[in-house]
Design a protein around this motif. Sequence first.
Motif, PDB file in Angstrom:
ATOM      1  N   ASN A  77       0.785  -1.411   0.463  1.00  0.00           N
ATOM      2  CA  ASN A  77      -0.217  -0.045  -0.374  1.00  0.00           C
ATOM      3  C   ASN A  77       0.880   1.441  -0.154  1.00  0.00           C
ATOM      4  OD1 ASN A  77      -2.672   1.373   0.118  1.00  0.00           O
ATOM      5  ND2 ASN A  77      -2.605   1.256   1.685  1.00  0.00           N
ATOM      6  N   ARG A  78       2.060   1.132  -0.503  1.00  0.00           N
ATOM      7  CA  ARG A  78       2.736   2.563  -0.739  1.00  0.00           C
ATOM      8  C   ARG A  78       2.930   2.519  -2.434  1.00  0.00           C
ATOM      9  NH1 ARG A  78       6.529   4.138   2.644  1.00  0.00           N
ATOM     10  NH2 ARG A  78       6.156   5.756   1.356  1.00  0.00           N
ATOM     11  N   ARG A  79       2.323   3.346  -2.580  1.00  0.00           N
ATOM     12  CA  ARG A  79       1.396   3.045  -3.849  1.00  0.00           C
ATOM     13  C   ARG A  79       2.203   4.877  -4.986  1.00  0.00           C
ATOM     14  NH1 ARG A  79      -4.677   2.677  -3.020  1.00  0.00           N
ATOM     15  NH2 ARG A  79      -4.235   0.427  -3.173  1.00  0.00           N
ATOM     16  N   ASP A  80       2.607   5.568  -3.735  1.00  0.00           N
ATOM     17  CA  ASP A  80       3.976   6.084  -4.513  1.00  0.00           C
ATOM     18  C   ASP A  80       5.181   5.928  -4.444  1.00  0.00           C
ATOM     19  OD1 ASP A  80       4.414   6.256  -1.275  1.00  0.00           O
ATOM     20  OD2 ASP A  80       4.511   7.710  -0.805  1.00  0.00           O
ATOM     21  N   LEU A  81       5.572   5.409  -3.862  1.00  0.00           N
ATOM     22  CA  LEU A  81       6.520   4.736  -3.836  1.00  0.00           C
ATOM     23  C   LEU A  81       6.973   3.745  -5.398  1.00  0.00           C
ATOM     24  CD1 LEU A  81       9.463   4.957  -2.550  1.00  0.00           C
ATOM     25  CD2 LEU A  81       8.634   2.683  -1.069  1.00  0.00           C
ATOM     26  N   ALA A  82       5.841   3.063  -5.364  1.00  0.00           N
ATOM     27  CA  ALA A  82       5.860   1.902  -6.214  1.00  0.00           C
ATOM     28  C   ALA A  82       5.802   2.861  -7.629  1.00  0.00           C
ATOM     29  CB  ALA A  82       4.502   1.981  -6.196  1.00  0.00           C
ATOM     30  N   LEU A  83       4.782   3.713  -7.927  1.00  0.00           N
ATOM     31  CA  LEU A  83       4.885   4.667  -8.786  1.00  0.00           C
ATOM     32  C   LEU A  83       6.421   5.189  -9.182  1.00  0.00           C
ATOM     33  CD1 LEU A  83       2.987   5.399 -10.965  1.00  0.00           C
ATOM     34  CD2 LEU A  83       3.391   7.634  -9.559  1.00  0.00           C
ATOM     35  N   ALA A  84       6.712   5.849  -8.327  1.00  0.00           N
ATOM     36  CA  ALA A  84       9.164   6.195  -8.237  1.00  0.00           C
ATOM     37  C   ALA A  84       9.538   5.307  -8.445  1.00  0.00           C
ATOM     38  CB  ALA A  84       8.817   6.784  -6.966  1.00  0.00           C
TER      39      ALA A  84
END
Length: 101
Positions: A77-84
């Motif tokens: 659930n760390r979608r911002d880090l996943a996108l980066a």
Amino acid sequence: MSAPEAKPPAPLALKLAIGLGLLANAGLAALLIGISGFVFGGPEGARGEASAVMGWASTLAICLLSPALGLWMWRRNRRDLALAMTWLPPLAFLVGVVAVF
């Protein structure tokens, strides 16, 4: 004890961005494998300069591991880090191409 929090559904645009990032990484990996003959000095093995071979191998490893770790972050659930993490290798490649030309 409290109940675990439910994950909110991811927006469609974020899913699309992650999917396109995965495709871009797959394209980069295919490109790196395609040019490996130029780095290695032929199809028979790693006969190029050691620094070129290590640079190629580390770039390929980053193109494969970064999206895999990005998907792992997505599950956490760390979608911002996943996108980066998914878009880092294609953007770094783009910056490298612009810097060369």
